[in-house]
Scaffold this motif. Structure first.
Motif, PDB file in Angstrom:
ATOM      1  N   ILE A  12       0.862  -1.173   0.000  1.00 12.56           N
ATOM      2  CA  ILE A  12       0.000   0.000   0.000  1.00 12.56           C
ATOM      3  C   ILE A  12       0.902   1.228   0.000  1.00 12.56           C
ATOM      4  O   ILE A  12       1.810   1.330   0.812  1.00 12.56           O
ATOM      5  N   THR A  13       0.656   2.156  -0.914  1.00 12.29           N
ATOM      6  CA  THR A  13       1.454   3.378  -0.960  1.00 12.29           C
ATOM      7  C   THR A  13       0.678   4.487  -0.266  1.00 12.29           C
ATOM      8  O   THR A  13      -0.456   4.796  -0.630  1.00 12.29           O
ATOM      9  N   LYS A  14       1.304   5.087   0.744  1.00 13.19           N
ATOM     10  CA  LYS A  14       0.686   6.179   1.501  1.00 13.19           C
ATOM     11  C   LYS A  14       0.908   7.497   0.776  1.00 13.19           C
ATOM     12  O   LYS A  14       1.654   7.586  -0.191  1.00 13.19           O
ATOM     13  N   ARG A  15       0.248   8.559   1.257  1.00 13.14           N
ATOM     14  CA  ARG A  15       0.381   9.880   0.641  1.00 13.14           C
ATOM     15  C   ARG A  15       1.807  10.408   0.657  1.00 13.14           C
ATOM     16  O   ARG A  15       2.222  11.111  -0.243  1.00 13.14           O
ATOM     17  N   ASN A  16       2.552  10.062   1.697  1.00 11.79           N
ATOM     18  CA  ASN A  16       3.919  10.556   1.794  1.00 11.79           C
ATOM     19  C   ASN A  16       4.911   9.696   1.004  1.00 11.79           C
ATOM     20  O   ASN A  16       6.109   9.894   1.100  1.00 11.79           O
ATOM     21  N   GLY A  17       4.430   8.736   0.243  1.00 11.29           N
ATOM     22  CA  GLY A  17       5.282   7.904  -0.592  1.00 11.29           C
ATOM     23  C   GLY A  17       5.758   6.628   0.069  1.00 11.29           C
ATOM     24  O   GLY A  17       6.454   5.837  -0.562  1.00 11.29           O
ATOM     25  N   ALA A  18       5.413   6.407   1.323  1.00  5.98           N
ATOM     26  CA  ALA A  18       5.847   5.208   2.033  1.00  5.98           C
ATOM     27  C   ALA A  18       5.060   4.005   1.535  1.00  5.98           C
ATOM     28  O   ALA A  18       3.856   4.070   1.348  1.00  5.98           O
ATOM     29  N   LEU A  74       7.454  -1.589   6.542  1.00  6.56           N
ATOM     30  CA  LEU A  74       7.708  -0.415   5.712  1.00  6.56           C
ATOM     31  C   LEU A  74       8.889  -0.690   4.781  1.00  6.56           C
ATOM     32  O   LEU A  74       9.933  -1.168   5.232  1.00  6.56           O
ATOM     33  N   ASN A  75       8.725  -0.403   3.495  1.00  8.86           N
ATOM     34  CA  ASN A  75       9.796  -0.638   2.528  1.00  8.86           C
ATOM     35  C   ASN A  75      10.768   0.540   2.541  1.00  8.86           C
ATOM     36  O   ASN A  75      10.446   1.621   2.092  1.00  8.86           O
ATOM     37  N   VAL A  76      11.974   0.311   3.069  1.00  7.83           N
ATOM     38  CA  VAL A  76      13.020   1.333   3.048  1.00  7.83           C
ATOM     39  C   VAL A  76      14.185   0.889   2.167  1.00  7.83           C
ATOM     40  O   VAL A  76      15.217   1.554   2.141  1.00  7.83           O
ATOM     41  N   SER A  77      14.011  -0.211   1.452  1.00  6.50           N
ATOM     42  CA  SER A  77      15.097  -0.753   0.636  1.00  6.50           C
ATOM     43  C   SER A  77      15.308   0.044  -0.643  1.00  6.50           C
ATOM     44  O   SER A  77      16.382  -0.011  -1.226  1.00  6.50           O
TER      45      SER A  77
END
Length: 163
Positions: A12-18, A74-77
């Motif tokens: 799921i992509t949030k508004r802040n791009g996360a 959360l995808n931080v890769s």
């Protein structure tokens, strides 16, 4: 703490791009139980948490973001993730402790405080027990507000995507 797992739902992509994905750990389910039991009345001496499926249980509920062996991460890769990909998930011990404090500590502290203050003022046990309920409700409300505000920062992180 680092574990490997497989993405089981589209991120799921949030508004802040996360990007937040649902990951199922590849570890044996019995190792993921945090509550162990030696109760053998149900025919299983394994775990007693109900979320490990070691004894044929089907419950997949848990505290915070962990549900059995399924976690929201959360995808931080910086890499593209899709359903079915293998990933490495990391959660710091500090973040796990903070989640426990928010979910359990704040409501318990407020319920004890409300009980004490009401009982000292009124000397009525009935009102003091109502203070426990009020403290738990207020603490749960505060805990949910904190978790909604800091959700992306408190989530486990996907640090590596395997090809």
């Amino acid at each position: 703490m680092t574990k490997t797992g497989t993405i089981i739902s589209m991120p799921i992509t949030k508004r802040n791009g996360a990007e937040i994905a649902t990951v199922e750990y590849d570890s044996p389910e019995a190792d993921l139980c945090s509550i162990k039991s030696t109760d053998t009345r149900n025919g299983c001496a394994g775990c007693g948490c109900g979320g490990c499926h070691a004894c044929g249980g089907t419950q997949s509920e848990g505290l915070l973001v962990v549900q059995g062996n399924i976690v929201a991460a959360l995808n931080v890769s910086g890499k593209d993730i899709r359903k079915g990909k293998k990933v490495e998930v990391f959660i710091s011990d500090k973040a796990a402790r903070l989640q426990g404090l928010f979910a359990v500590g704040i409501p318990l502290l407020l319920s004890a405080l409300f009980f004490t203050l009401i009982f000292i003022q009124t000397h009525s046990e009935a009102l003091a027990f109502a203070g426990i309920a009020g403290g738990l409700a207020a603490g749960a409300g505060i805990a949910f507000a904190i978790s909604r505000r800091a959700k992306e920062r408190a989530l486990p992180q996907i640090v590596n995507v395997y090809e």
